[in-house]
Structures are given as C-alpha cells and as structure tokens.
Design a protein around this motif. Sequence first.
Motif, PDB file in Angstrom:
ATOM      1  N   THR A  16       0.818  -1.214   0.000  1.00  0.00           N
ATOM      2  CA  THR A  16       0.000   0.000   0.000  1.00  0.00           C
ATOM      3  C   THR A  16       0.852   1.264   0.000  1.00  0.00           C
ATOM      4  O   THR A  16       0.374   2.339   0.353  1.00  0.00           O
ATOM      5  N   VAL A  17       2.094   1.169  -0.463  1.00  0.00           N
ATOM      6  CA  VAL A  17       2.990   2.337  -0.527  1.00  0.00           C
ATOM      7  C   VAL A  17       2.797   3.164  -1.796  1.00  0.00           C
ATOM      8  O   VAL A  17       3.489   4.162  -1.982  1.00  0.00           O
ATOM      9  N   HIS A  18       1.854   2.792  -2.656  1.00  0.00           N
ATOM     10  CA  HIS A  18       1.692   3.467  -3.947  1.00  0.00           C
ATOM     11  C   HIS A  18       1.684   4.988  -3.825  1.00  0.00           C
ATOM     12  O   HIS A  18       2.440   5.679  -4.504  1.00  0.00           O
ATOM     13  N   ASP A  19       0.821   5.534  -2.999  1.00  0.00           N
ATOM     14  CA  ASP A  19       0.706   6.990  -2.922  1.00  0.00           C
ATOM     15  C   ASP A  19       1.967   7.636  -2.356  1.00  0.00           C
ATOM     16  O   ASP A  19       2.309   8.756  -2.733  1.00  0.00           O
ATOM     17  N   ALA A  20       2.683   6.929  -1.493  1.00  0.00           N
ATOM     18  CA  ALA A  20       3.948   7.458  -0.974  1.00  0.00           C
ATOM     19  C   ALA A  20       5.015   7.480  -2.072  1.00  0.00           C
ATOM     20  O   ALA A  20       5.826   8.409  -2.129  1.00  0.00           O
ATOM     21  N   VAL A  21       5.005   6.482  -2.959  1.00  0.00           N
ATOM     22  CA  VAL A  21       5.940   6.462  -4.088  1.00  0.00           C
ATOM     23  C   VAL A  21       5.641   7.643  -5.012  1.00  0.00           C
ATOM     24  O   VAL A  21       6.556   8.364  -5.437  1.00  0.00           O
ATOM     25  N   VAL A  22       4.378   7.879  -5.287  1.00  0.00           N
ATOM     26  CA  VAL A  22       3.978   9.007  -6.133  1.00  0.00           C
ATOM     27  C   VAL A  22       4.343  10.325  -5.462  1.00  0.00           C
ATOM     28  O   VAL A  22       4.891  11.233  -6.089  1.00  0.00           O
ATOM     29  N   ALA A  23       4.067  10.441  -4.163  1.00  0.00           N
ATOM     30  CA  ALA A  23       4.389  11.678  -3.445  1.00  0.00           C
ATOM     31  C   ALA A  23       5.896  11.937  -3.425  1.00  0.00           C
ATOM     32  O   ALA A  23       6.331  13.097  -3.393  1.00  0.00           O
ATOM     33  N   ALA A  24       6.700  10.877  -3.480  1.00  0.00           N
ATOM     34  CA  ALA A  24       8.153  11.042  -3.517  1.00  0.00           C
ATOM     35  C   ALA A  24       8.630  11.541  -4.874  1.00  0.00           C
ATOM     36  O   ALA A  24       9.792  11.915  -5.025  1.00  0.00           O
ATOM     37  N   GLY A  25       7.737  11.560  -5.868  1.00  0.00           N
ATOM     38  CA  GLY A  25       8.091  12.072  -7.180  1.00  0.00           C
ATOM     39  C   GLY A  25       8.268  11.027  -8.253  1.00  0.00           C
ATOM     40  O   GLY A  25       8.604  11.340  -9.383  1.00  0.00           O
ATOM     41  N   TYR A  26       8.010   9.774  -7.932  1.00  0.00           N
ATOM     42  CA  TYR A  26       8.188   8.694  -8.895  1.00  0.00           C
ATOM     43  C   TYR A  26       6.858   8.442  -9.577  1.00  0.00           C
ATOM     44  O   TYR A  26       6.240   7.406  -9.424  1.00  0.00           O
TER      45      TYR A  26
END
Length: 181
Positions: A16-26
Amino acid sequence: LAVEARETTGGRFDATVHDAVVAAGYDRTFDAVRSGAFDDPRPLQPRCGGHVVVDGSTIELQPGFRLDLGGIGKGYAADRVAELLAVVGPCLVNAGGDIAIRGGSWPVGVTEEVTLELTEGGLATSGRDRRRWSHNGEERHHLIDPATGRPAAGAPVRVTVVAGSAAAAEVAAKVAFLGGE
C-alpha cells in the motif's frame, strides 16, 4: 502474495505504498523523473499500511489507499514464466532484474566482481543506486519505508537475496534493504 508478505514481515513489506511512491516524485517516466525537469509543490504525504482484504478474486482496499505491486509482481511473473518453461527444460527468466531459475546451472552476475551459480529458486536486488532522483531539491529513491511513508533513509546502497522463488527474493531484499530481519 503481497498481503501474506506484509503479515510475515510485520509490515516491513507493504504494497500500500503506492501513494507514498507518487508523493516522492516517482510518478512519471523514469527519464522525466531523473532529469529533474520538474518541480512539484506537493509535500510528501505518506500513506502506508492501508487495510487490504482478498476474498477469492476480489480485493478490497481501505478508502484512500492504492497498491504498488511492481516488485513482487515482477518476481511473481518471473516465477510463473519459469514454471511454464521448465516443462520443456532448464530455464532462467529475467524480469527486470528479478530472476527465476528452474533446473540447469546458471551463472548470475550480481556485481562486476560477484557471480553466483544458481540451479533453482530466485534472485532479486533492491537498491537506491539506480532508481534515484532529486525532487524539490531533496535526493529521493523509489524504495519507501512503510513506517515513515518516505524513501528509506540510512539504508544500504543495494541488497541482493537468493530465495526459493523470485517473489520471495523480492520481498526479502526489500525487507533487508529497509533494515528488517
């Protein structure tokens, strides 16, 4: 597999890290991310640990969470293809660095100095030396620590794991990278 991995690793592996990956800029092609040709005013808003229920072919996610099955998906795909190919003979399947082996003896280069000879199972590497970029002036990478929702800090450069399957190697490499047991 991802839900089981989260349970067996005490949450160190968490799809469930998807949104954190996106927020990191990826959230763009890697060439666009790496070029640093963008600036995003959004702050990191970590969201990990969402509730996931799998019932047959139905997956129910807690509202506000999305899945990132990239790594474990590659490992699983390599394992499945290797299973299909193994009926006709020994094989090595490489799915973007996640390797599944069934039979035979295969030299696998881990670094320029290290080559392992594998006959069965899988191999996966997690690292911050290739998928990294600068985002809003901060160095970042794609391996999110579910405990913080941010790119893992103080992690090793790279971890390679050999396991019974490529999917299991992927999970173990991610957990080892994050400092887990």
